[in-house]
Design a protein around this motif. Structure first.
Motif, PDB file in Angstrom:
ATOM      1  N   ALA A  37      20.885  50.560  23.045  1.00 29.45           N
ATOM      2  CA  ALA A  37      20.591  49.185  23.456  1.00 29.45           C
ATOM      3  C   ALA A  37      21.371  48.815  24.711  1.00 29.45           C
ATOM      4  CB  ALA A  37      20.927  48.227  22.314  1.00 29.45           C
ATOM      5  N   ALA A  38      22.633  49.270  24.808  1.00 32.24           N
ATOM      6  CA  ALA A  38      23.455  48.974  25.981  1.00 32.24           C
ATOM      7  C   ALA A  38      22.886  49.631  27.232  1.00 32.24           C
ATOM      8  CB  ALA A  38      24.892  49.426  25.745  1.00 32.24           C
ATOM      9  N   VAL A  39      22.356  50.846  27.095  1.00 35.37           N
ATOM     10  CA  VAL A  39      21.756  51.530  28.241  1.00 35.37           C
ATOM     11  C   VAL A  39      20.499  50.788  28.699  1.00 35.37           C
ATOM     12  CG1 VAL A  39      20.586  53.643  28.977  1.00 35.37           C
ATOM     13  CG2 VAL A  39      22.708  53.791  27.661  1.00 35.37           C
ATOM     14  N   LEU A  40      19.710  50.324  27.745  1.00 34.72           N
ATOM     15  CA  LEU A  40      18.453  49.651  28.079  1.00 34.72           C
ATOM     16  C   LEU A  40      18.684  48.352  28.835  1.00 34.72           C
ATOM     17  CD1 LEU A  40      16.377  50.216  24.813  1.00 34.72           C
ATOM     18  CD2 LEU A  40      16.096  51.346  27.021  1.00 34.72           C
ATOM     19  N   VAL A  41      19.743  47.627  28.506  1.00 32.23           N
ATOM     20  CA  VAL A  41      20.010  46.347  29.183  1.00 32.23           C
ATOM     21  C   VAL A  41      20.953  46.512  30.374  1.00 32.23           C
ATOM     22  CG1 VAL A  41      19.617  45.048  27.074  1.00 32.23           C
ATOM     23  CG2 VAL A  41      21.933  45.774  27.629  1.00 32.23           C
ATOM     24  N   GLU A  43      24.106  47.725  30.389  1.00 33.05           N
ATOM     25  CA  GLU A  43      25.527  47.544  30.118  1.00 33.05           C
ATOM     26  C   GLU A  43      26.272  48.861  29.976  1.00 33.05           C
ATOM     27  OE1 GLU A  43      25.836  45.134  26.677  1.00 33.05           O
ATOM     28  OE2 GLU A  43      25.086  43.308  27.656  1.00 33.05           O
ATOM     29  N   LEU A  44      25.560  49.983  30.067  1.00 35.10           N
ATOM     30  CA  LEU A  44      26.168  51.302  29.942  1.00 35.10           C
ATOM     31  C   LEU A  44      25.418  52.278  30.826  1.00 35.10           C
ATOM     32  CD1 LEU A  44      28.205  53.138  28.359  1.00 35.10           C
ATOM     33  CD2 LEU A  44      26.347  53.587  26.745  1.00 35.10           C
ATOM     34  N   PRO A  45      26.131  53.062  31.655  1.00 34.88           N
ATOM     35  CA  PRO A  45      25.441  54.071  32.477  1.00 34.88           C
ATOM     36  C   PRO A  45      24.742  55.099  31.593  1.00 34.88           C
ATOM     37  CG  PRO A  45      27.712  53.713  33.229  1.00 34.88           C
ATOM     38  CD  PRO A  45      27.579  53.006  31.919  1.00 34.88           C
ATOM     39  N   GLY A  46      23.501  55.398  31.913  1.00 37.21           N
ATOM     40  CA  GLY A  46      22.727  56.306  31.077  1.00 37.21           C
ATOM     41  C   GLY A  46      23.286  57.709  31.017  1.00 37.21           C
ATOM     42  N   GLN A 135      32.632  50.084  34.818  1.00 37.12           N
ATOM     43  CA  GLN A 135      31.685  50.712  35.745  1.00 37.12           C
ATOM     44  C   GLN A 135      30.310  50.083  35.605  1.00 37.12           C
ATOM     45  OE1 GLN A 135      31.334  54.953  35.282  1.00 37.12           O
ATOM     46  NE2 GLN A 135      29.466  55.077  36.484  1.00 37.12           N
ATOM     47  N   ALA A 136      29.882  49.892  34.365  1.00 36.27           N
ATOM     48  CA  ALA A 136      28.557  49.316  34.136  1.00 36.27           C
ATOM     49  C   ALA A 136      28.491  47.867  34.590  1.00 36.27           C
ATOM     50  CB  ALA A 136      28.200  49.419  32.658  1.00 36.27           C
ATOM     51  N   SER A 137      29.603  47.115  34.416  1.00 34.75           N
ATOM     52  CA  SER A 137      29.595  45.704  34.795  1.00 34.75           C
ATOM     53  C   SER A 137      29.373  45.534  36.291  1.00 34.75           C
ATOM     54  CB  SER A 137      30.910  45.045  34.386  1.00 34.75           C
ATOM     55  OG  SER A 137      31.987  45.559  35.146  1.00 34.75           O
ATOM     56  N   VAL A 138      29.855  46.496  37.092  1.00 37.31           N
ATOM     57  CA  VAL A 138      29.640  46.433  38.535  1.00 37.31           C
ATOM     58  C   VAL A 138      28.271  46.984  38.906  1.00 37.31           C
ATOM     59  CG1 VAL A 138      30.523  47.197  40.767  1.00 37.31           C
ATOM     60  CG2 VAL A 138      32.103  46.573  38.951  1.00 37.31           C
ATOM     61  N   GLU A 139      27.876  48.069  38.248  1.00 37.11           N
ATOM     62  CA  GLU A 139      26.600  48.691  38.592  1.00 37.11           C
ATOM     63  C   GLU A 139      25.412  47.823  38.198  1.00 37.11           C
ATOM     64  OE1 GLU A 139      26.652  52.490  36.766  1.00 37.11           O
ATOM     65  OE2 GLU A 139      27.881  53.410  38.333  1.00 37.11           O
TER      66      GLU A 139
END
Length: 322
Positions: A37-41, A43-46, A135-139
């Motif tokens: 779910a985090a990757v889809l929104v 919030e997490l690099p795939g 990292q995800a918060s910036v990307e």
């Protein structure tokens, strides 16, 4: 180690392994679904999906391992007495203290494993988690939407290049002297040797609003990305145990006391399971199992309450949790 020791170890560790496998399967499935779910929104690099799952499962293992050992041993010892195998050994001259030697070995090994997980595995896992979250918060800013990339800073990028650079960047934050608004032609994320994230802005203007309003043109501007509140908690948990030992903050003191308390608690759980599992022959073991669940739940709530009390400065750090 003679045949009796090997038999009793195999008898007790089999349900422990089954409990641990079941708990890891359930928690691993939950962590995997959360990570997906985090990757889809965004919030997490795939590409860091499985690293995140591994880190989260290692964090949980410091609790799941002693839990599985305690519950599995209670069931094994209860079954061992209910089937009269224990009493057959007692009648042949093997004392309960003789069987307890194997349990002492389990306690020592369990405490060492939990100590490794709590002192070394826990900070490593939280460090990985912290880096992935930041990292995800910036990307996320590459999606063409407004995103809070740090505590109080919001960034919008109209487009992104394949090398990670952002183009047509708009950012704002609430500074000490008022709100600051920045427009820049490009921006890029950097990480220093300490793992701190920096946002490099190029060719733009900075506007400060409020009583001390001003406009400043720049060729290059660097912003230190302060961690969010939840990220700050991750960074505290990611600090090494050695660094925490000299801390003065109550939250950091509670963290290192928790790490040292876990192996001590784990050491006594198998010994407690041996006492709780012993019962007269022929009796149902459900009463002992429910008693063990109540004892374990009480132990967990008490240790969590002590840790929270130290964190909130409601309990003196010395002796704190101990």
């Amino acid at each position: 180690m003679n045949r009796i020791d090997r038999y009793f170890l195999r008898y007790t560790l089999t349900p422990v392994a089954m409990f641990l496998a079941g708990l890891l399967l359930l928690y691993g499935a939950f962590t995997t679904s959360v990570a997906m779910a985090a990757v889809l929104v965004g919030e997490l690099p795939g590409d860091q999906f499985w690293l995140y799952v591994l880190a989260r499962n290692m964090i949980a293992l410091e609790v799941l391992l002693p839990t599985a050992c305690f519950l599995g041993m209670v069931m094994a010892v209860t079954q061992f007495h209910r089937d009269r195998e224990a009493y057959a050994l007692y009648a042949s001259g093997v004392s309960p203290a003789r069987l307890a030697r194997s349990v002492w070995l389990i306690s020592v090994v369990l405490a060492l494993l939990v100590a490794l997980l709590a002192i070394y595995g826990r900070p490593w896992s939280y460090r990985i988690n912290d880096e992935l979250v930041r990292q995800a918060s910036v990307e996320q800013a590459t999606a063409g939407e407004f995103h809070e990339v740090s505590n109080g800073m919001v960034v919008y990028a109209r487009r992104a290049l394949a090398d990670g650079a952002l183009r047509d960047v708009f950012a704002w934050r609430d500074g000490d002297q008022g709100r600051e608004v920045v427009r820049a032609d490009s921006a890029r994320l950097h990480t220093d040797e300490e793992g701190q994230f920096w946002l490099q802005l190029e060719r733009g203007e900075e506007y400060r609003l409020g009583s001390a309003a001003r406009r400043v043109a720049f060729e290059e501007l660097w912003h230190r990305l302060e961690p969010r509140e939840e990220t700050a908690e991750l960074r505290r948990k990611a600090r090494s145990t050695l660094a925490l030992l000299g801390a003065t903050s109550v939250k950091e003191i509670a963290e290192w006391q928790w790490r040292l308390a876990l192996p001590l608690i784990a050491f006594f759980l198998p010994l407690l399971a041996l006492r709780l599992g012993a019962q007269p022959p022929g009796q149902s073991g459900y009463g002992r199992i429910w008693l063990a669940l109540g004892v374990y739940l009480g132990r967990f709530l008490l240790s969590s309450a002590l840790r929270t009390a130290v964190e909130n400065d409601q309990l003196a750090p010395n002796p704190g949790m101990f």
